[in-house]
Write a protein that holds these residues in place. Structure first.
Motif, PDB file in Angstrom:
ATOM      1  N   THR A  41      19.572  38.368  25.832  1.00  0.00           N
ATOM      2  CA  THR A  41      20.491  38.834  26.873  1.00  0.00           C
ATOM      3  C   THR A  41      21.737  39.428  26.214  1.00  0.00           C
ATOM      4  OG1 THR A  41      21.611  36.689  27.051  1.00  0.00           O
ATOM      5  CG2 THR A  41      19.724  37.085  28.519  1.00  0.00           C
ATOM      6  N   PHE A  42      22.519  40.149  26.999  1.00  0.00           N
ATOM      7  CA  PHE A  42      23.808  40.660  26.543  1.00  0.00           C
ATOM      8  C   PHE A  42      24.806  40.549  27.682  1.00  0.00           C
ATOM      9  CE2 PHE A  42      21.913  44.271  28.636  1.00  0.00           C
ATOM     10  CZ  PHE A  42      22.970  45.013  29.160  1.00  0.00           C
ATOM     11  N   LYS A  43      26.050  40.685  27.355  1.00  0.00           N
ATOM     12  CA  LYS A  43      27.109  40.599  28.351  1.00  0.00           C
ATOM     13  C   LYS A  43      27.361  41.983  28.944  1.00  0.00           C
ATOM     14  CE  LYS A  43      28.168  36.210  27.662  1.00  0.00           C
ATOM     15  NZ  LYS A  43      27.987  35.183  28.714  1.00  0.00           N
ATOM     16  N   GLN A  44      27.123  42.115  30.243  1.00  0.00           N
ATOM     17  CA  GLN A  44      27.392  43.373  30.942  1.00  0.00           C
ATOM     18  C   GLN A  44      28.671  43.213  31.756  1.00  0.00           C
ATOM     19  OE1 GLN A  44      24.210  44.858  33.459  1.00  0.00           O
ATOM     20  NE2 GLN A  44      24.949  46.957  33.231  1.00  0.00           N
ATOM     21  N   ARG A  45      29.555  44.182  31.629  1.00  0.00           N
ATOM     22  CA  ARG A  45      30.874  44.081  32.249  1.00  0.00           C
ATOM     23  C   ARG A  45      30.875  44.658  33.654  1.00  0.00           C
ATOM     24  NH1 ARG A  45      36.435  46.666  29.807  1.00  0.00           N
ATOM     25  NH2 ARG A  45      35.092  48.508  29.765  1.00  0.00           N
ATOM     26  N   TYR A  46      31.658  44.017  34.517  1.00  0.00           N
ATOM     27  CA  TYR A  46      31.852  44.553  35.862  1.00  0.00           C
ATOM     28  C   TYR A  46      33.257  44.202  36.357  1.00  0.00           C
ATOM     29  CZ  TYR A  46      30.828  39.830  37.754  1.00  0.00           C
ATOM     30  OH  TYR A  46      30.846  38.483  38.051  1.00  0.00           O
ATOM     31  N   PHE A  47      33.675  44.921  37.395  1.00  0.00           N
ATOM     32  CA  PHE A  47      34.979  44.701  38.005  1.00  0.00           C
ATOM     33  C   PHE A  47      34.801  44.430  39.498  1.00  0.00           C
ATOM     34  CE2 PHE A  47      35.490  47.932  34.644  1.00  0.00           C
ATOM     35  CZ  PHE A  47      36.331  47.247  33.780  1.00  0.00           C
ATOM     36  N   LEU A  48      35.699  43.608  40.050  1.00  0.00           N
ATOM     37  CA  LEU A  48      35.694  43.303  41.478  1.00  0.00           C
ATOM     38  C   LEU A  48      37.042  43.661  42.088  1.00  0.00           C
ATOM     39  CD1 LEU A  48      34.051  39.742  41.550  1.00  0.00           C
ATOM     40  CD2 LEU A  48      33.020  41.860  42.358  1.00  0.00           C
ATOM     41  N   ASN A  49      37.013  44.212  43.303  1.00  0.00           N
ATOM     42  CA  ASN A  49      38.227  44.488  44.067  1.00  0.00           C
ATOM     43  C   ASN A  49      37.980  44.025  45.500  1.00  0.00           C
ATOM     44  OD1 ASN A  49      40.503  45.440  45.317  1.00  0.00           O
ATOM     45  ND2 ASN A  49      40.112  47.617  44.944  1.00  0.00           N
ATOM     46  N   ASN A  50      38.626  42.927  45.871  1.00  0.00           N
ATOM     47  CA  ASN A  50      38.435  42.364  47.221  1.00  0.00           C
ATOM     48  C   ASN A  50      39.586  42.687  48.169  1.00  0.00           C
ATOM     49  OD1 ASN A  50      40.464  40.744  46.265  1.00  0.00           O
ATOM     50  ND2 ASN A  50      39.304  38.823  46.366  1.00  0.00           N
ATOM     51  N   LYS A  51      40.349  43.712  47.839  1.00  0.00           N
ATOM     52  CA  LYS A  51      41.534  44.052  48.627  1.00  0.00           C
ATOM     53  C   LYS A  51      41.199  44.301  50.090  1.00  0.00           C
ATOM     54  CE  LYS A  51      45.321  47.442  48.839  1.00  0.00           C
ATOM     55  NZ  LYS A  51      45.944  48.616  48.163  1.00  0.00           N
ATOM     56  N   TYR A  52      40.069  44.919  50.361  1.00  0.00           N
ATOM     57  CA  TYR A  52      39.729  45.314  51.734  1.00  0.00           C
ATOM     58  C   TYR A  52      38.657  44.422  52.359  1.00  0.00           C
ATOM     59  CZ  TYR A  52      41.944  49.482  49.818  1.00  0.00           C
ATOM     60  OH  TYR A  52      42.806  50.345  49.189  1.00  0.00           O
ATOM     61  N   TYR A  53      38.167  43.472  51.589  1.00  0.00           N
ATOM     62  CA  TYR A  53      37.001  42.712  52.032  1.00  0.00           C
ATOM     63  C   TYR A  53      37.341  41.705  53.123  1.00  0.00           C
ATOM     64  CZ  TYR A  53      32.860  39.746  51.893  1.00  0.00           C
ATOM     65  OH  TYR A  53      31.749  39.033  52.233  1.00  0.00           O
ATOM     66  N   LYS A  54      36.479  41.656  54.115  1.00  0.00           N
ATOM     67  CA  LYS A  54      36.523  40.627  55.145  1.00  0.00           C
ATOM     68  C   LYS A  54      35.153  39.983  55.237  1.00  0.00           C
ATOM     69  CE  LYS A  54      40.176  42.765  57.937  1.00  0.00           C
ATOM     70  NZ  LYS A  54      40.569  43.295  59.281  1.00  0.00           N
ATOM     71  N   THR A  55      35.132  38.692  55.475  1.00  0.00           N
ATOM     72  CA  THR A  55      33.875  37.942  55.509  1.00  0.00           C
ATOM     73  C   THR A  55      32.848  38.635  56.401  1.00  0.00           C
ATOM     74  OG1 THR A  55      35.081  35.875  55.168  1.00  0.00           O
ATOM     75  CG2 THR A  55      32.830  35.710  56.020  1.00  0.00           C
ATOM     76  N   GLY A  56      31.661  38.802  55.853  1.00  0.00           N
ATOM     77  CA  GLY A  56      30.601  39.473  56.584  1.00  0.00           C
ATOM     78  C   GLY A  56      30.534  40.961  56.324  1.00  0.00           C
ATOM     79  N   GLY A  57      31.498  41.491  55.579  1.00  0.00           N
ATOM     80  CA  GLY A  57      31.521  42.919  55.282  1.00  0.00           C
ATOM     81  C   GLY A  57      30.486  43.301  54.239  1.00  0.00           C
ATOM     82  N   PRO A  58      30.238  44.587  54.049  1.00  0.00           N
ATOM     83  CA  PRO A  58      29.270  45.051  53.049  1.00  0.00           C
ATOM     84  C   PRO A  58      29.849  45.020  51.642  1.00  0.00           C
ATOM     85  CG  PRO A  58      30.275  46.926  54.125  1.00  0.00           C
ATOM     86  CD  PRO A  58      30.841  45.700  54.804  1.00  0.00           C
TER      87      PRO A  58
END
Length: 457
Positions: A41-58
């Motif tokens: 395995t290797f480490k794959q990088r990702y970023f998250l931005n929950n600024k607009y997220y509301k529960t149940g959203g896509p």
């Protein structure tokens, strides 16, 4: 060495003033998805931005391509504006072998065998399942929409084709899904975008250059006019081809991006090339344009020196992302811009053989023309090219962008739609909304938003 890296001008531009702010996240990804005996395995990088997220959203997933992962488009781009509209969680996934997501200890040919579209698509499908579990998202009710531009636009279109269970739809911006061995139409399309008068001035300048290439005195003149890093040897045919390719960069960038993210636009560039108020020759104007593009840096013209840089297998690569991208071109894509068509203002010094020499000189003699042609044909057969069999994808393109010639510009079916803008360049619809945007770009984003709404139903 000079400005050798700017010759690989396929990378989407990012504004100079952008500073990454989102923290790194890491996912344990398999090196080889298709060998059950390989458990690495290797480490794959990702970023998250929950600024607009509301529960149940896509979840809106931005898939990266041939560049280091960066959070720009999920913090300031149009994708974040769509997220605001639909209360979506934003995610950016870095592509294997680019940026900090490198699965192997070096970039040898043996190790880069895992740099394929098939592996990258499986990465994305596996990552989606992982994040659903990690964030306790409901697999049945949480819908994912994938976004990508340029090569990454291909990836999100193919993702929907090969793994339709993973994403409800994709927005494939400026996606050249039909890969091509000898893409001689590219420079023809650049010329069309630049216009007749501008192209004629470029043609005159290149004709002057080609005349100078015939004598040692001319080689010296070219070195002085264009600020070359080292004296030009006109008998070194590959170095001549390398130089002539590099000199197209200001014109291809203008046509492809048309002013995006601090790049020069077609109108601005052609105003320099067609300025009737000065007493400069076409070649002097050409040299002025080139000098401005390279920002005073000397221009590399030594083919062997360039090849030696790209042959370096160390990580990080001294060539940035160019070794990996060249490998992908030689093993799956082609996209070789040539002057093999007679209707081009850029002369005839960039034949298909220039690229075939690179593939063999960098990666080995096994990279024969037949090997490369068969690989490209196999890729189109596997993914469909113009006959892509897919639903729920929208393909935005700008007609100024030469790559729209290889994309989907007419609807494929009721749910796979094409949007063609007459005046925009490569990936323009992914940029943040500006009050100066042309009406057709605004309308395109509204049409994309409508398609996203349909995908989420």
């Amino acid at each position: 060495m000079g400005s050798v890296y700017k010759y690989g001008n396929r990378k989407s531009p990012v504004p100079d003033n952008h500073i990454q702010k989102l923290p790194d996240n890491w996912f344990d990804q398999r090196v080889d998805h298709f060998n059950t005996n390989d458990t690495r395995t290797f480490k794959q990088r990702y970023f998250l931005n929950n600024k607009y997220y509301k529960t149940g959203g896509p979840v809106f997933l931005l898939v990266d391509g041939e560049n280091e992962g960066q959070d720009y488009l999920i913090t300031k781009g149009a994708v974040s504006e769509y997220a605001n509209r639909f209360n979506a969680l934003l995610v950016d996934l870095e592509h294997r072998y680019y940026g900090q997501s490198v699965p192997t200890k070096d970039l040898s040919v043996e190790n880069m065998q895992y740099l394929t579209v098939g592996q990258a698509l499986k990465d994305t499908e596996q990552f989606i399942g992982y994040l659903n579990r990690k964030l306790s998202l409901n697999n049945n009710t949480t819908k994912w929409i994938a976004f990508g531009g340029s090569y990454a636009g291909n990836l999100v279109a193919f993702l929907r084709e090969k793994y339709p269970h993973a994403v409800a739809g994709s927005v494939a911006s400026s996606a050249p899904v039909q890969v091509r061995y000898d893409y001689k139409e590219y420079f023809v399309a650049v010329s069309k975008s630049l216009g007749t008068e501008c192209s004629n001035q470029i043609r005159l300048a290149v004709n002057q250059l080609e005349n100078q290439l015939r004598t040692p005195i001319g080689w010296e003149a070219i070195g002085n006019e264009l600020n070359l890093c080292s004296p030009l040897n006109g008998t070194d045919k590959l170095s001549v081809k390398h130089l002539m390719f590099g000199l197209t960069a200001p014109f291809t960038i203008a046509a492809q991006y048309n002013g995006r993210a601090n790049t020069i636009g077609v109108d601005q560039l052609c105003a320099l090339m067609t300025n009737g108020k000065d007493v400069l020759s076409p070649l002097q104007r050409y040299a002025k344009v080139v000098g401005q593009y390279f920002n005073g840096q000397c221009i590399g013209s030594n083919y062997s020196q360039y090849i030696n840089i790209i042959k370096d297998i160390s990580i990080p690569s001294p060539a940035g992302w160019i070794r990996q991208w060249t490998y992908q071109m030689c093993t799956e894509f082609g996209y070789f811009w040539t002057t093999d068509d007679t209707d081009t203002p850029f002369g005839h010094n960039i034949p298909i053989e220039y690229y075939l020499s690179q593939c063999a000189d960098i990666f080995g003699k096994q990279f024969t023309p037949q090997f490369i042609q068969k690989a490209i044909d196999r890729f189109n057969d596997n993914y469909g090219g113009f006959k892509l069999n897919v639903t729920n994808v929208v393909f935005p393109n700008g007609a100024v962008d030469p790559y729209h010639e290889l994309s989907i510009v007419k609807d494929l079916n009721n749910s796979t739609r094409a949007i063609l803008m007459k005046t925009t360049g490569h990936g323009a619809d992914m940029d943040p909304t500006l009050f100066t945007d042309p009406r057709e770009l605004t309308d395109a984003r509204l049409a994309i938003q409508k398609q996203i709404q349909l995908f989420l139903q």
